[in-house]
Design a protein around this motif. Structure first.
Motif, PDB file in Angstrom:
ATOM      1  N   LEU A 331       0.880  -1.234   0.196  1.00 23.50           N
ATOM      2  CA  LEU A 331      -0.033  -0.069   0.122  1.00 23.50           C
ATOM      3  C   LEU A 331       0.928   1.234  -0.164  1.00 23.50           C
ATOM      4  O   LEU A 331       0.511   2.342  -0.620  1.00 23.50           O
ATOM      5  CB  LEU A 331      -0.815   0.121   1.080  1.00 23.50           C
ATOM      6  N   ALA A 332       1.971   1.251   0.705  1.00 22.98           N
ATOM      7  CA  ALA A 332       2.811   2.440   0.827  1.00 22.98           C
ATOM      8  C   ALA A 332       3.617   2.706  -0.455  1.00 22.98           C
ATOM      9  O   ALA A 332       3.481   3.801  -1.014  1.00 22.98           O
ATOM     10  CB  ALA A 332       3.894   2.142   1.718  1.00 22.98           C
ATOM     11  N   ASN A 333       3.777   1.605  -1.154  1.00 21.45           N
ATOM     12  CA  ASN A 333       4.654   1.843  -2.612  1.00 21.45           C
ATOM     13  C   ASN A 333       3.519   2.366  -3.486  1.00 21.45           C
ATOM     14  O   ASN A 333       3.635   3.021  -4.268  1.00 21.45           O
ATOM     15  CB  ASN A 333       5.003   0.567  -3.100  1.00 21.45           C
ATOM     16  N   GLN A 334       2.279   1.729  -3.401  1.00 16.40           N
ATOM     17  CA  GLN A 334       1.150   2.389  -4.273  1.00 16.40           C
ATOM     18  C   GLN A 334       0.888   3.825  -3.930  1.00 16.40           C
ATOM     19  O   GLN A 334       0.718   4.733  -5.007  1.00 16.40           O
ATOM     20  CB  GLN A 334       0.109   1.492  -4.088  1.00 16.40           C
ATOM     21  N   ARG A 339       1.489   9.415  -5.702  1.00 17.68           N
ATOM     22  CA  ARG A 339       1.945  10.852  -5.373  1.00 17.68           C
ATOM     23  C   ARG A 339       2.615  11.254  -6.265  1.00 17.68           C
ATOM     24  O   ARG A 339       2.441  12.551  -6.746  1.00 17.68           O
ATOM     25  CB  ARG A 339       2.649  10.876  -3.972  1.00 17.68           C
ATOM     26  N   THR A 340       3.512  10.525  -6.829  1.00 13.85           N
ATOM     27  CA  THR A 340       4.440  10.878  -8.207  1.00 13.85           C
ATOM     28  C   THR A 340       3.638  11.152  -9.307  1.00 13.85           C
ATOM     29  O   THR A 340       3.774  12.216 -10.040  1.00 13.85           O
ATOM     30  CB  THR A 340       5.184   9.932  -8.707  1.00 13.85           C
ATOM     31  N   LEU A 355       1.446  18.023  -1.761  1.00 12.70           N
ATOM     32  CA  LEU A 355       1.823  16.443  -1.875  1.00 12.70           C
ATOM     33  C   LEU A 355       3.510  16.459  -2.077  1.00 12.70           C
ATOM     34  O   LEU A 355       4.000  15.450  -1.506  1.00 12.70           O
ATOM     35  CB  LEU A 355       1.464  16.182  -3.465  1.00 12.70           C
ATOM     36  N   GLU A 356       3.997  17.562  -2.392  1.00 11.51           N
ATOM     37  CA  GLU A 356       5.589  17.645  -2.119  1.00 11.51           C
ATOM     38  C   GLU A 356       6.015  17.311  -0.610  1.00 11.51           C
ATOM     39  O   GLU A 356       7.148  17.081  -0.270  1.00 11.51           O
ATOM     40  CB  GLU A 356       6.139  18.865  -2.582  1.00 11.51           C
ATOM     41  N   LYS A 357       5.249  17.845   0.511  1.00 12.27           N
ATOM     42  CA  LYS A 357       5.417  17.772   1.712  1.00 12.27           C
ATOM     43  C   LYS A 357       5.290  16.486   1.957  1.00 12.27           C
ATOM     44  O   LYS A 357       5.789  16.316   3.227  1.00 12.27           O
ATOM     45  CB  LYS A 357       4.476  18.705   2.318  1.00 12.27           C
ATOM     46  N   LEU A 358       4.499  15.575   1.329  1.00  7.76           N
ATOM     47  CA  LEU A 358       4.387  14.102   1.927  1.00  7.76           C
ATOM     48  C   LEU A 358       5.791  13.373   1.882  1.00  7.76           C
ATOM     49  O   LEU A 358       6.464  13.469   0.892  1.00  7.76           O
ATOM     50  CB  LEU A 358       3.374  13.596   1.019  1.00  7.76           C
ATOM     51  N   GLU A 359       6.145  12.758   2.767  1.00  7.78           N
ATOM     52  CA  GLU A 359       7.181  11.907   3.036  1.00  7.78           C
ATOM     53  C   GLU A 359       6.877  10.566   2.628  1.00  7.78           C
ATOM     54  O   GLU A 359       6.135   9.969   2.982  1.00  7.78           O
ATOM     55  CB  GLU A 359       8.025  12.003   4.442  1.00  7.78           C
ATOM     56  N   ARG A 360       7.923   9.998   1.947  1.00  6.35           N
ATOM     57  CA  ARG A 360       7.851   8.549   1.543  1.00  6.35           C
ATOM     58  C   ARG A 360       7.794   7.565   2.904  1.00  6.35           C
ATOM     59  O   ARG A 360       8.624   7.666   3.545  1.00  6.35           O
ATOM     60  CB  ARG A 360       8.938   8.185   0.602  1.00  6.35           C
TER      61      ARG A 360
END
Length: 365
Positions: A331-334, A339-340, A355-360
């Motif tokens: 789910l995290a990869n998806q 986001r990309t 969206l850019e503020k979100l961390e992987r």
């Protein structure tokens, strides 16, 4: 025995009165009878056999011994009779010798003194049996005919050695049986006395159970054993018991240290503790130990099964956690791919900034 002693005393009194009434110097018969009756006073010593238990046991063993002795003596008398007839015919009547021989004529009268008839022959053979100067009886016969050596050898082996050995064995067997019988009787008497004492103890416990709950606490028990009646009964027992002994037995039987025991628990436990160590107790301990080991092994088996089930459940939980972790990574990869894609396609600058503020997300493997 007492009746016989009384009768002899009455007869002695009568003869004493008669003797004093007819006092004559020539009347010796009454005087002799009176002396004999006075000597019979010694029969009073037989009362000792009733007083002393060991002497009474000796009399009992002697009575049992005489039954077996009667058989042995019967065989011996029959053997002496058969040999007496044989010796009377051949030696007493002189049919076993050549009368023309001068040595026979010289020794035959002495031989016939010992074997002239059946009773005399039996008595002479009995003397040979006792080995009392037997050679004086046998030597003249052997001098006339050496073959009589075999007869006397066989006679002494059978009548003397064998019979005496049998009598000794019978006497020893009866003495041993008598001793064992006395020991068993004493044990039986002690067991009966102990059973009566335990019954008394049980009744006393029931009376001492003030609240009637079937349990006896330590205070009730201590009050009971210090009663005068109980102390007197304990002192009269074959194995005297003191209150301290009973208190020690209580502490031993109160395994759980609850301060309470049922009446049956204490009475049966005290009875077992009072018995001497025997093969029965060792066997009971062995079987109890075996049962305890079997019970312990069964419990260990049950615990091992439970641990095995817990282990399986833990493995299932760990497998479920690993699967959940794998799904979270997917789910995290998806989410990161979305986001990309969203950064490339989003027309609004504020959305892209968010969206850019979100961390992987980083997930532990």
């Amino acid at each position: 025995l007492d009746f016989l002693i009384v009768v002899l005393g009455v007869m002695e009194s009568w003869l004493a009165v008669l003797f004093n009434h007819e006092r004559r110097s020539s009347d010796l018969s009454i005087s002799s009878a009176l002396r004999v009756l006075r000597l019979l006073r010694l029969l009073r010593l037989l009362r000792l056999f009733k007083v002393v238990k060991q002497l009474m046991a000796l009399v009992t063993a002697f009575k049992a011994m005489m039954e077996s002795f009667a058989v042995v003596f019967g065989v011996l008398i029959f053997f002496l009779l058969a040999c007496g007839i044989f010796c009377t015919q051949l030696l007493g009547h002189g049919e076993g010798f050549d009368r023309s021989n001068h040595l026979v004529e010289e020794l035959l009268p002495g031989i016939q003194e010992h074997f002239q008839n059946i009773p005399t022959s039996m008595f002479s053979l009995f003397q040979v049996t006792t080995l009392d100067n037997w050679i004086d009886i046998a030597q003249p016969v052997i001098t006339l005919d050496v073959r009589w050596q075999g007869f006397f050898v066989i006679f002494i082996c059978v009548a003397s050695w064998t019979m005496i050995s049998i009598l000794t064995a019978v006497a020893s067997e009866n003495v041993v049986e008598g001793a064992m019988g006395r020991e068993e009787a004493m044990k039986k008497a002690q067991a009966e006395e102990q059973k009566a004492f335990l019954a008394f103890l049980r009744d006393a416990f029931v009376q001492a159970d003030a609240d009637g709950n079937g349990l006896l606490d330590k205070e009730e028990f201590e009050t009971l054993i210090h009663k005068e009646e109980v102390i007197k009964r304990m002192s009269q027992s074959s194995t005297p018991v003191s209150p301290d002994d009973l208190m020690q037995a209580w502490d031993t039987l109160d395994v759980n240290r609850t301060g309470e025991l049922t009446i049956d628990e204490f009475v049966s436990g005290f009875a077992t503790m009072s018995e001497g160590l025997s093969t029965k107790h060792i066997a009971n301990f062995d079987y109890a130990l075996q049962r305890a080991v079997i019970d312990l092994l069964q419990r260990l088996g049950t615990q091992m099964e439970w641990l095995s089930k817990v282990k399986q459940q833990n493995e299932q939980v760990l497998q479920s956690l690993r699967e959940n972790s794998q799904r979270q990574r997917e789910l995290a990869n998806q989410f990161w791919l979305w986001r990309t894609w969203a950064l490339d396609k989003a027309p609004d600058a504020s959305v892209r900034a968010t969206l850019e503020k979100l961390e992987r997300p980083t997930l532990a493997r």
